[in-house]
Structure formats: structure tokens, C-alpha cells
Design a protein around this motif. Structure first.
Motif, short mmCIF file in Angstrom:
data_model
loop_
_atom_site.label_atom_id
_atom_site.label_comp_id
_atom_site.label_asym_id
_atom_site.label_seq_id
_atom_site.Cartn_x
_atom_site.Cartn_y
_atom_site.Cartn_z
N ASP A 45 1.02 -1.17 -0.09
CA ASP A 45 -0.08 0.04 -0.01
C ASP A 45 0.76 1.26 0.17
N ARG A 46 2.37 0.93 0.01
CA ARG A 46 3.08 2.25 -0.01
C ARG A 46 3.80 2.43 -1.46
N PRO B 241 8.87 0.10 -1.53
CA PRO B 241 9.74 -0.49 -0.63
C PRO B 241 10.08 -2.09 -1.06
N GLY B 242 11.06 -2.37 -1.79
CA GLY B 242 11.43 -3.72 -1.91
C GLY B 242 11.99 -4.47 -0.90
N SER B 243 12.58 -5.69 -1.12
CA SER B 243 13.42 -6.37 -0.16
C SER B 243 14.81 -5.77 0.42
N HIS B 244 14.97 -4.84 -0.44
CA HIS B 244 16.58 -3.99 -0.22
C HIS B 244 16.21 -2.74 0.21
N PHE B 245 15.11 -2.22 0.63
CA PHE B 245 14.63 -1.09 0.92
C PHE B 245 15.33 -0.95 2.50
N ASP B 246 14.98 -1.92 3.43
CA ASP B 246 15.44 -1.59 4.52
C ASP B 246 17.10 -1.64 4.75
#
Length: 72
Positions: free
Chosen positions: A34-35, A48-53
Motif C-alpha cells: 500500500d506504499r 519498498p522492496g526487499s532491499h529497502f531496509d
């Protein structure tokens, strides 16, 4: 400010709804997330995919090392 400019054209990224990014992101992601943000210049969509954090932690470390956020 990290994550506020488009990687393609350097345009401003603004929040976007799943409906606004239809046809710009894989349908599965559009249903699950939803973002989203969308470039106001070229229309490219980001989420915000898996690499975002990991990227967010790296960006915060770089800003802290450069003295960002300190006053004086």
C-alpha cells in the motif's frame, strides 16, 4: 534527503496510491503493498522492496557520518 528523487530523471518523488501506479508496477505487488511513490517528472513508480531496509540503514549511516542533523 534520501529516497526523495527519481533514479531515472531526478524528479521529485511523491506518495502514490495503488490505483495511481496501476500498469507501472507488477500487479502482484500492487495488490500486496500500500506504499508507493511516483516520480512527478517521468512517472516511474517505486516501492519498498526487499532491499529497502538495507538501503535506509546505509543512508542513515552516511548522513550521520557526514554530520547531518547536527546543529551548531
Amino acid at each position: 534527503q534520501p529516497f526523495t528523487r527519481c533514479l531515472e530523471c531526478s524528479g521529485d518523488l511523491l506518495p502514490a496510491s495503488p490505483a495511481e501506479v496501476e500498469g507501472r508496477v507488477p500487479e502482484r505487488l500492487r495488490r500486496e503493498l500500500d506504499r508507493f511513490v511516483m516520480c512527478q517528472g517521468c512517472g516511474r513508480a517505486y516501492w519498498p522492496g526487499s532491499h529497502f531496509d538495507r538501503l535506509q540503514i546505509l543512508a542513515e549511516a552516511i548522513v550521520a557520518e557526514a554530520g547531518g542533523g547536527r546543529s551548531g
